[in-house]
Motif scaffolding. Structure first.
Motif, short mmCIF file in Angstrom:
data_model
loop_
_atom_site.label_atom_id
_atom_site.label_comp_id
_atom_site.label_asym_id
_atom_site.label_seq_id
_atom_site.Cartn_x
_atom_site.Cartn_y
_atom_site.Cartn_z
N LEU A 96 0.81 -1.22 0.00
CA LEU A 96 0.00 0.00 0.00
C LEU A 96 0.84 1.27 0.00
CD1 LEU A 96 -2.91 -1.03 2.37
CD2 LEU A 96 -2.91 -0.88 -0.14
N CYS A 97 2.11 1.16 0.28
CA CYS A 97 3.00 2.32 0.24
C CYS A 97 3.94 2.27 -0.97
CB CYS A 97 3.80 2.42 1.54
SG CYS A 97 2.74 2.79 2.96
N ASN A 98 3.60 1.46 -1.95
CA ASN A 98 4.41 1.33 -3.16
C ASN A 98 3.57 1.79 -4.35
OD1 ASN A 98 5.61 0.26 -5.55
ND2 ASN A 98 6.76 -1.20 -4.31
N ASP A 99 3.78 3.04 -4.78
CA ASP A 99 2.97 3.63 -5.85
C ASP A 99 3.07 2.86 -7.16
OD1 ASP A 99 2.01 5.66 -4.21
OD2 ASP A 99 3.67 7.01 -4.71
N ILE A 119 1.12 -1.81 8.15
CA ILE A 119 1.09 -0.66 7.25
C ILE A 119 2.04 0.38 7.82
CG2 ILE A 119 -0.33 1.23 6.38
CD1 ILE A 119 -2.70 -0.70 6.39
N GLY A 120 3.04 0.77 7.02
CA GLY A 120 4.04 1.72 7.50
C GLY A 120 3.50 3.14 7.57
N ASP A 121 3.29 3.77 6.45
CA ASP A 121 2.83 5.15 6.35
C ASP A 121 1.32 5.12 6.10
OD1 ASP A 121 2.17 7.72 5.53
OD2 ASP A 121 3.94 7.97 4.28
N GLU A 122 0.55 5.35 7.16
CA GLU A 122 -0.90 5.22 7.04
C GLU A 122 -1.51 6.22 6.06
OE1 GLU A 122 -2.85 5.06 10.84
OE2 GLU A 122 -1.94 3.12 11.31
N HIS A 180 -0.09 7.46 3.35
CA HIS A 180 0.24 6.96 2.01
C HIS A 180 -0.67 5.77 1.66
CE1 HIS A 180 3.77 6.07 -0.95
NE2 HIS A 180 2.59 5.88 -1.53
N ALA A 181 -0.85 4.87 2.62
CA ALA A 181 -1.72 3.71 2.40
C ALA A 181 -3.15 4.15 2.11
CB ALA A 181 -1.67 2.79 3.62
N ARG A 225 -4.12 6.91 0.71
CA ARG A 225 -4.15 7.44 -0.68
C ARG A 225 -4.17 6.31 -1.69
NH1 ARG A 225 -0.49 10.97 1.72
NH2 ARG A 225 1.29 9.94 0.74
N SER A 226 -3.40 5.26 -1.43
CA SER A 226 -3.37 4.11 -2.34
C SER A 226 -4.72 3.41 -2.36
CB SER A 226 -2.28 3.12 -1.91
OG SER A 226 -1.00 3.68 -2.09
#
Length: 184
Positions: free
Chosen positions: A98-101, A128-131, A133-134, A136-137
């Motif tokens: 989820l943090c990999n665009d 989930i690292g960056d919530e 960012h996740a 947005r994904s």
């Protein structure tokens, strides 16, 4: 070594999918199917998905495994749509992606070629690292027409904050939790 062999299996179509039916509890009618990856290694015979999926998550190879899975589902959906046009197909999506665009873009591109609606089942085997960012994904996935599900809620790393972050259309309880639900 296992991941080198898995990448070779991806390139040579050495993996396969099986589809586990999803049924409406009230009617028993098939409403969808979850794609599950299977791998029969040429030397070691069948390898447990828990083994190679965990290794793929730990090494970053989960991106390639997920991309192959969604592309295969899209190809299979052509045939399945002729048989059951109201079916939806699900696939597991590791929270780590989820943090990999780029991975999200690849999933969306493959999903757009599917004849049937797809559901991304977010697995909780990785945190989930960056919530932000996740989130947005997940919005990108929803805007592309994918449904979102939380898979095996209640095992792994889930919490109530997981429910707030992932605006899911479906919540799948882990089988150990579902066994205690009343049946009617």
């Amino acid at each position: 070594s296992l991941m080198t062999d898995m990448m070779s299996a991806i390139r040579s179509n050495g993996l396969s999918l099986v589809y586990q039916p999803k049924q409406a509890l009230a009617t028993g009618a098939a409403i969808g199917a979850e794609a599950l990856v299977r791998w029969t290694h040429p030397r070691w015979v069948a390898i447990s998905p828990e083994t190679f999926v965990s290794a793929a998550e730990e090494t970053g190879h989960i991106r390639y495994l997920t991309q192959w899975t969604v592309e295969q589902i899209a190809r299979d959906s052509d045939k399945l749509a002729r048989i059951a046009p109201d079916l939806s197909l699900s696939f597991n999506l590791s929270a780590v992606l989820l943090c990999n665009d780029e991975a999200i873009a690849e999933i969306i591109a493959a999903a757009e070629t599917a004849e049937l609606p797809l559901t991304a089942e977010i697995t909780e085997t990785a945190r989930i690292g960056d919530e932000a960012h996740a989130a947005r994904s997940l919005l990108r996935l929803r805007e592309a027409g994918l449904l979102i599900s939380i898979d095996d809620y209640g095992m792994g790393l889930s919490s109530l904050s997981y429910l707030r972050l992932i605006e899911a259309s479906e919540l799948k309880l882990d089988k150990s939790r579902a066994g205690s639900l009343p049946r009617s």
